[in-house]
Motif scaffolding. Sequence first.
Motif, PDB file in Angstrom:
ATOM      1  N   GLN A  31       0.801  -1.392   0.064  1.00 29.03           N
ATOM      2  CA  GLN A  31      -0.180  -0.020  -0.181  1.00 29.03           C
ATOM      3  C   GLN A  31       0.677   1.274   0.121  1.00 29.03           C
ATOM      4  N   GLN A  32       1.968   1.366   0.787  1.00 32.66           N
ATOM      5  CA  GLN A  32       2.966   2.321   0.776  1.00 32.66           C
ATOM      6  C   GLN A  32       3.548   2.618  -0.529  1.00 32.66           C
ATOM      7  N   LEU A  33       3.594   1.613  -1.332  1.00 32.37           N
ATOM      8  CA  LEU A  33       4.239   1.663  -2.661  1.00 32.37           C
ATOM      9  C   LEU A  33       3.289   2.176  -3.574  1.00 32.37           C
ATOM     10  N   LYS A  34       2.094   1.723  -3.422  1.00 31.64           N
ATOM     11  CA  LYS A  34       1.195   2.265  -4.323  1.00 31.64           C
ATOM     12  C   LYS A  34       0.760   3.891  -4.155  1.00 31.64           C
ATOM     13  N   LYS A  35       1.061   4.448  -2.789  1.00 29.71           N
ATOM     14  CA  LYS A  35       1.024   5.857  -2.556  1.00 29.71           C
ATOM     15  C   LYS A  35       2.295   6.550  -2.961  1.00 29.71           C
TER      16      LYS A  35
ATOM     17  N   VAL B  73      13.822   2.729  -0.185  1.00 28.24           N
ATOM     18  CA  VAL B  73      13.838   3.121   1.169  1.00 28.24           C
ATOM     19  C   VAL B  73      12.787   2.203   2.177  1.00 28.24           C
ATOM     20  N   LEU B  74      11.879   1.622   1.614  1.00 28.01           N
ATOM     21  CA  LEU B  74      11.359   0.910   2.276  1.00 28.01           C
ATOM     22  C   LEU B  74      11.918  -0.585   2.623  1.00 28.01           C
ATOM     23  N   ALA B  75      12.856  -1.211   1.669  1.00 28.06           N
ATOM     24  CA  ALA B  75      13.497  -2.226   1.645  1.00 28.06           C
ATOM     25  C   ALA B  75      14.580  -2.061   2.857  1.00 28.06           C
ATOM     26  N   LYS B  76      15.365  -0.778   2.894  1.00 35.49           N
ATOM     27  CA  LYS B  76      16.359  -0.445   3.987  1.00 35.49           C
ATOM     28  C   LYS B  76      15.565  -0.313   5.268  1.00 35.49           C
TER      29      LYS B  76
ATOM     30  N   GLY C 190       5.581 -13.649 -13.570  1.00 34.93           N
ATOM     31  CA  GLY C 190       4.937 -12.512 -13.317  1.00 34.93           C
ATOM     32  C   GLY C 190       4.981 -11.370 -14.147  1.00 34.93           C
ATOM     33  N   GLU C 191       4.510 -10.278 -13.618  1.00 32.91           N
ATOM     34  CA  GLU C 191       4.511  -8.871 -14.257  1.00 32.91           C
ATOM     35  C   GLU C 191       5.854  -8.363 -13.760  1.00 32.91           C
ATOM     36  N   THR C 192       6.427  -7.733 -14.758  1.00 35.32           N
ATOM     37  CA  THR C 192       7.747  -6.791 -14.393  1.00 35.32           C
ATOM     38  C   THR C 192       7.167  -5.278 -13.973  1.00 35.32           C
ATOM     39  N   ILE C 193       7.936  -4.790 -12.891  1.00 38.69           N
ATOM     40  CA  ILE C 193       7.900  -3.386 -12.505  1.00 38.69           C
ATOM     41  C   ILE C 193       6.845  -3.320 -11.340  1.00 38.69           C
ATOM     42  N   THR C 194       5.670  -4.097 -11.450  1.00 42.08           N
ATOM     43  CA  THR C 194       4.742  -4.059 -10.455  1.00 42.08           C
ATOM     44  C   THR C 194       4.805  -4.775  -9.460  1.00 42.08           C
ATOM     45  N   PRO C 195       5.127  -4.374  -8.098  1.00 44.06           N
ATOM     46  CA  PRO C 195       5.391  -5.180  -7.085  1.00 44.06           C
ATOM     47  C   PRO C 195       4.219  -6.087  -6.658  1.00 44.06           C
ATOM     48  N   GLN C 196       4.795  -7.631  -6.474  1.00 41.77           N
ATOM     49  CA  GLN C 196       3.986  -8.501  -6.000  1.00 41.77           C
ATOM     50  C   GLN C 196       4.156  -9.201  -4.988  1.00 41.77           C
ATOM     51  N   LEU C 197       3.296  -9.702  -4.241  1.00 48.50           N
ATOM     52  CA  LEU C 197       3.505 -10.640  -2.866  1.00 48.50           C
ATOM     53  C   LEU C 197       3.463 -12.018  -3.045  1.00 48.50           C
TER      54      LEU C 197
ATOM     55  N   TRP D  10       7.362 -13.607   3.948  1.00 49.39           N
ATOM     56  CA  TRP D  10       6.592 -12.813   2.805  1.00 49.39           C
ATOM     57  C   TRP D  10       7.437 -11.719   2.198  1.00 49.39           C
ATOM     58  N   HIS D  11       7.548 -11.917   0.655  1.00 48.52           N
ATOM     59  CA  HIS D  11       8.311 -11.086  -0.177  1.00 48.52           C
ATOM     60  C   HIS D  11       7.419 -10.119  -0.865  1.00 48.52           C
ATOM     61  N   ILE D  12       7.880  -8.787  -1.078  1.00 47.50           N
ATOM     62  CA  ILE D  12       7.342  -7.939  -1.982  1.00 47.50           C
ATOM     63  C   ILE D  12       8.411  -7.998  -3.058  1.00 47.50           C
ATOM     64  N   VAL D  13       8.172  -8.566  -4.532  1.00 45.04           N
ATOM     65  CA  VAL D  13       8.967  -8.685  -5.296  1.00 45.04           C
ATOM     66  C   VAL D  13       8.870  -7.797  -6.467  1.00 45.04           C
ATOM     67  N   LYS D  14       9.666  -6.902  -6.734  1.00 48.95           N
ATOM     68  CA  LYS D  14       9.720  -6.195  -7.986  1.00 48.95           C
ATOM     69  C   LYS D  14      10.752  -6.632  -9.095  1.00 48.95           C
TER      70      LYS D  14
END
Length: 92
Positions: free
Chosen positions: A23-27, A33-36, A69-76, A83-87
Amino acid sequence: MANTAAALHILVKHKEQAEDIIQQLKKGAKFHVLAKKYSSCPSGKRGGDLGEFKKGQMVPQFDRAVFQGETITPQLVKTKFGWHIVKTLWRT
């Protein structure tokens, strides 16, 4: 079929936290920054950058997300590590 790819990821223990990060990424939050801030993987210090890797090097669920999966769009993605958020940045 792609043989190599480059991806970023953020690894957390709980699905709720992963969904909050999405959700933070969508905003408009910056992935690096979030990874760090949140990632428990050593790659978090590099903004989640996993660099280039070959198909089959990662656990199957992660591999499928990156190579199918899709490229560029983060996925769970859920793996034995959490749990990974993968881009996915690109595939060749």
